[in-house]
Design an enzyme around this catalytic site. Structure first.
Site, short mmCIF file in Angstrom:
data_model
loop_
_atom_site.label_atom_id
_atom_site.label_comp_id
_atom_site.label_asym_id
_atom_site.label_seq_id
_atom_site.Cartn_x
_atom_site.Cartn_y
_atom_site.Cartn_z
CE LYS A 79 -4.49 0.75 0.62
NZ LYS A 79 -5.62 -0.05 -0.11
N GLY A 179 -26.05 2.08 2.67
CA GLY A 179 -25.20 2.57 1.74
C GLY A 179 -25.33 2.42 0.17
N GLY A 181 -24.10 3.55 -2.51
CA GLY A 181 -23.18 4.09 -3.37
C GLY A 181 -22.67 3.19 -4.57
CG HIS A 182 -19.14 4.13 -6.71
ND1 HIS A 182 -18.69 5.16 -5.91
CD2 HIS A 182 -19.14 4.68 -8.08
CE1 HIS A 182 -18.71 6.29 -6.64
NE2 HIS A 182 -18.78 5.96 -7.95
CB VAL A 183 -20.47 -1.35 -3.68
CG1 VAL A 183 -20.78 -2.93 -3.41
CG2 VAL A 183 -18.85 -1.11 -3.83
#
Ligand code: NAD
Length: 345
Positions: A79, A179, A181-183
């Site tokens: 990362k 949620g 959102g995108h997912v």
């Protein structure tokens, strides 16, 4: 300071990067490369201190090793963090300088997007290094990973429902999605097509109303969702929501969603188990996006990626069986399976 840091976990390399001209300050952490090069996103974040940035990069890179191992990828864990406010401090010069540092590692670390970075940034970084994935689709990248993340979560929910409820399909299964959102939104679409009965929430009221109308889902408040009378709770918003306060309120028998770091503390895995709730370890069920970027390249084949993502179903069943056999939590079982895979024999 690094070797003694709380989150240091035998990391192979930790590289502090500074570029005088652009002002770039970044840290790249390579946790483990036994299975392959370390892949993990680059986070652009206004850390309050260097210690905080180091802590984050050590913790996140370690997590990537476990995630890649369980996703059956020939990749290790790494990362990067760039210290700064993405809105204010992100410049092409900094991204290029970061790309040059990645290039110097000669493929040991492969970067990707994360909080504060975008596919467009990855395209810019790719002007300096080949070791980057998650570029824009129009530039030959694999595009939005959320769709494959959602497909993986959908597959994982099917595995949980089969294991816990003995049901092979999702028709009539009551599922709460937190949620949108995108997912979350893509997941709602897939679940609705599979005949699930849905309860949804989001802090964005107009979005909530729109999704509720479009998919015939019951819209509830952000606090109400935890106590919804459902079989499955799918957290697809924030991390840390499986905590002392929320676990006692859950009425579901399964928690399976995309959010990262859902358990506030490791002991919350035990708290869920005590309540008879089956927990799908987050870093396994949400690995579809990682699997997707790992296939990026001229031979990218969506069908091949989806087949790989479907492996989440069998890995979850393996983990549930191992947890039962060894009287451990599903979280401990997944850590143990991942460790077996990435530890050199
Ligand atoms: P997103 O930012 O697109 O969507 C998050 C949604 O959650 C937003 O609609 C937001 O309004 C809503 N939200 C925020 N706080 C809320 C609250 N308290 N209650 C209800 N809703 C709330 O994020 P995303 O890309 O859909 O990712 C969702 C989660 O999955 C995140 O935790 C992310 O780290 C994790 N994840 C995503 C991917 C991916 O491919 N996008 C991969 C792995 C993990």
């Amino acid at each position: 300071m690094v070797f003694d840091a709380h989150d240091f976990d035998g990391h192979e390399q930790v590289i502090f990067c500074h570029d005088r001209t652009s002002g770039l300050k970044a840290i790249i952490a390579v946790h483990n490369t036994n299975l392959g090069p370390a892949l993990g996103g680059c986070r652009f974040w206004p850390y309050a201190s260097e210690e905080e940035a180091l802590k984050d990069v050590l913790r996140l890179s370690r997590g990537m090793t476990y995630k890649a191992a369980l996703a059956n990828l020939e990749l290790g864990g790494g990362k990067a963090v760039i210290i700064g406010d993405a809105e204010r401090d992100k410049t092409p010069e900094k991204l290029h300088a970061f790309g040059r540092f990645v290039e110097r590692l000669n493929g040991l670390y492969i970067t990707a997007e994360d909080m504060g970075t975008t596919p467009k940034d990855m395209t810019m970084i790719s002007e300096e290094t080949r070791h980057v994935v998650g570029r824009e689709a129009k530039e030959g990248g694999s595009g939005d990973p959320s769709i494959l993340t959602s497909f993986g979560v959908f597959t994982g929910i099917r595995a949980c429902v089969y294991y816990k409820m003995g049901k092979e399909d999702l028709s009539g299964v009551r599922i709460a999605v937190e949620g949108l959102g995108h997912v979350g939104i893509d997941l709602v679409k897939r679940l609705s097509e599979a005949g699930a009965s849905l309860v949804v929430t989001d802090i964005n009221k107009p979005l909530l109303e729109e999704v509720s109308r479009q998919y015939g889902a019951q819209a509830v408040g952000v606090e109400e969702i935890f106590a919804a009378d459902v079989d499955v709770f799918a957290p697809c918003a924030l991390g840390g929501i499986l905590n002392d306060e929320i676990i006692p309120r859950l009425k579901c028998q399964i928690v399976a969603g995309s959010a990262n770091n859902q358990l506030a503390e490791p002991y919350h895995a035990k708290a869920l188990e005590k309540r008879g709730i089956l927990y799908a370890p987050d870093y396994l069920i949400n690995s579809g996006g990682l699997i997707n970027v790992s296939y990026e390249g001229p031979n990218y084949d969506l069908q091949e990626v989806m087949t790989h993502v479907e492996g989440i179903y069998y890995t979850l069943l393996e983990i549930f069986e191992a947890a039962k056999a060894h009287h451990i939590t599903t979280s401990e079982a997944s850590d143990s399976l991942a460790k077996d895979r990435f530890t050199k024999k």
